[in-house]
Design an enzyme around this catalytic site. Structure first.
Site, mmCIF file in Angstrom:
data_model
loop_
_atom_site.group_PDB
_atom_site.id
_atom_site.type_symbol
_atom_site.label_atom_id
_atom_site.label_comp_id
_atom_site.label_asym_id
_atom_site.label_seq_id
_atom_site.Cartn_x
_atom_site.Cartn_y
_atom_site.Cartn_z
ATOM 1 N N GLU A 51 5.227 -16.633 -0.486
ATOM 2 C CA GLU A 51 5.435 -15.344 -1.150
ATOM 3 C C GLU A 51 5.055 -15.386 -2.628
ATOM 4 O O GLU A 51 4.474 -14.440 -3.154
ATOM 5 C CB GLU A 51 6.885 -14.890 -0.991
ATOM 6 C CG GLU A 51 7.275 -14.536 0.441
ATOM 7 C CD GLU A 51 6.432 -13.419 1.033
ATOM 8 O OE1 GLU A 51 5.814 -12.652 0.261
ATOM 9 O OE2 GLU A 51 6.370 -13.317 2.262
ATOM 10 N N CYS A 111 1.553 10.125 11.797
ATOM 11 C CA CYS A 111 1.297 9.983 10.367
ATOM 12 C C CYS A 111 1.239 11.331 9.659
ATOM 13 O O CYS A 111 0.384 12.176 9.963
ATOM 14 C CB CYS A 111 -0.020 9.235 10.149
ATOM 15 S SG CYS A 111 -0.454 9.040 8.395
ATOM 16 N N CYS A 160 -5.184 2.920 14.109
ATOM 17 C CA CYS A 160 -3.785 2.886 13.676
ATOM 18 C C CYS A 160 -2.822 3.213 14.812
ATOM 19 O O CYS A 160 -2.969 4.240 15.475
ATOM 20 C CB CYS A 160 -3.565 3.855 12.519
ATOM 21 S SG CYS A 160 -1.865 3.837 11.911
ATOM 22 N N ASP A 205 6.297 -4.002 -0.852
ATOM 23 C CA ASP A 205 5.160 -4.451 -1.644
ATOM 24 C C ASP A 205 4.170 -3.287 -1.741
ATOM 25 O O ASP A 205 4.457 -2.180 -1.309
ATOM 26 C CB ASP A 205 4.507 -5.686 -1.020
ATOM 27 C CG ASP A 205 3.736 -5.325 0.233
ATOM 28 O OD1 ASP A 205 4.110 -4.327 0.898
ATOM 29 O OD2 ASP A 205 2.756 -6.007 0.553
ATOM 30 N N TYR A 218 10.790 -7.780 -4.809
ATOM 31 C CA TYR A 218 10.017 -7.967 -3.578
ATOM 32 C C TYR A 218 10.269 -9.338 -2.965
ATOM 33 O O TYR A 218 10.628 -9.453 -1.793
ATOM 34 C CB TYR A 218 8.503 -7.773 -3.816
ATOM 35 C CG TYR A 218 7.723 -8.377 -2.688
ATOM 36 C CD1 TYR A 218 7.625 -7.703 -1.472
ATOM 37 C CD2 TYR A 218 7.181 -9.657 -2.775
ATOM 38 C CE1 TYR A 218 6.987 -8.271 -0.385
ATOM 39 C CE2 TYR A 218 6.539 -10.241 -1.693
ATOM 40 C CZ TYR A 218 6.438 -9.545 -0.508
ATOM 41 O OH TYR A 218 5.830 -10.116 0.559
ATOM 42 N N CYS A 278 -7.927 4.685 10.359
ATOM 43 C CA CYS A 278 -6.993 5.536 11.102
ATOM 44 C C CYS A 278 -7.276 5.519 12.602
ATOM 45 O O CYS A 278 -6.370 5.704 13.413
ATOM 46 C CB CYS A 278 -7.037 6.962 10.562
ATOM 47 S SG CYS A 278 -6.494 7.092 8.840
ATOM 48 N N CYS A 292 -4.027 0.389 7.284
ATOM 49 C CA CYS A 292 -3.792 1.465 6.308
ATOM 50 C C CYS A 292 -4.135 0.954 4.908
ATOM 51 O O CYS A 292 -3.298 0.901 4.013
ATOM 52 C CB CYS A 292 -2.343 1.917 6.384
ATOM 53 S SG CYS A 292 -1.995 3.476 5.544
#
Length: 289
Positions: free
Chosen positions: A32, A204, A198, A133, A115, A195, A188
């Site tokens: 991270e 959406c 997706c 994030d 985060y 899309c 995304c």
DNA sequence: CAATCGTGGGT
DNA sequence: TACCCAAGATT
């Protein structure tokens, strides 16, 4: 919508090394920190070498700061390496060499912010907490709010908007957090969202609204060429590649503007990324007392 | 809240 | 070619 997302994640999650079963809290934390503002592809090889070399916090803590900065390589923002080294020392000394699972304890460690603390709690320990994030902010902005992109960050609001999306069960919530990030990272995306691929396109809000353009305040574009960041990077690169302390003449050749050069060298000294030896040369910290 | 802090690949 | 942008934290 979240159920669909979880199913998609089960089938399509990238095979990233820190996602393998058995990765410790330390492994997750290191990943991270390295991933803060740094692309996955560049982190992977460094993370693997770090895990082999320093499998527990105390191992990293036993190294000099300079060696850690050198091993950080060109991931960028090298102060992260210094902070991770410091965090490892605290974890080794105060937490039995085990990365804490409590968000508030994590927040007290150097280099760990809103985060990263929640990412560790969720991904290493399966907790239910909003992990926000840049990817998640964008996904929520589009899928939930119907906007073209996220507006200026607001940690409190961003976390609240994300928290309500999480399933009640901790394990599923943690997976949902990873899935939201993954969706933003591979589908995304900021520039040209896919899309057509997706899993939640039918839910959406942005697509349903006809994919309106982002209308919020313009985002500040970060310059790099000619900035102190570039000069600091050039200076540090000389020292990373030098086993012995370098005389100032070797640093002077990396940038023509002497004023900016000296200012940057000074700031590196202040940050603790560079030290001056007793004979006036310069080196990474902790190796040439 | 806004500025600062690296680096390199994609478009 | 410029510009965009990438799993943020700190001051």
């Amino acid at each position: 919508m979240i159920d669909t997302l979880l199913d998609w994640f089960d089938e399509n999650a990238r095979d990233l090394p820190w996602r393998k079963a058995g990765t410790t809290g330390w492994g997750v934390l290191v990943s991270e920190i390295m991933l803060q503002q740094t692309p996955v592809a560049r982190v992977e090889p460094i993370w693997l070498s770090w895990m082999a070399r320093w499998p527990v916090p105390s191992a990293l803590a036993a190294e000099t700061q300079g060696e850690v900065v050198r091993a950080w390589g060109k991931l960028g923002y090298p102060r992260r390496a210094l902070r991770l080294h410091a965090a490892a020392g605290v974890i080794a000394a105060d937490h039995g060499d085990v990365v804490p699972s409590d968000v508030d304890v994590l927040l007290g460690l150097p280099g760990i912010g809103a985060y990263t603390a929640r990412a560790v709690a969720a991904f290493a320990y399966g907790q239910r907490c909003p992990v926000v994030d840049t990817n998640v902010r964008r996904v929520v902005a589009r899928a939930v709010n119907g906007a073209g992109d996220a507006g200026p960050p607001s940690t409190t609001r961003d976390m609240a908007e994300t928290e309500v999306l999480l399933p009640p069960e901790p394990a599923r919530a943690a997976k949902a957090s990873a899935a939201l990030m993954e969706l933003g990272a591979v589908i995304c995306t900021a520039r040209a969202p896919k899309c057509a691929d997706c899993p939640i396109v039918t839910d959406c809000a942005w697509v349903l609204a006809g994919r309106p353009a982002y209308d919020g305040p313009a985002k500040a574009v970060q310059k790099f060429a000619g900035t102190d960041r570039q000069v600091r990077g050039l200076l540090l690169d000389v020292l990373r590649g030098s086993a012995e302390p370098a005389p100032k003449t070797r640093l002077d050749v990396v940038w023509s503007d002497a004023g900016q050069r000296d200012r940057c060298l000074h700031s590196l000294l202040v940050d603790g990324l560079v030290e001056q030896t007793s004979d006036g040369r310069f080196a990474l910290p902790g190796e040439h007392r």
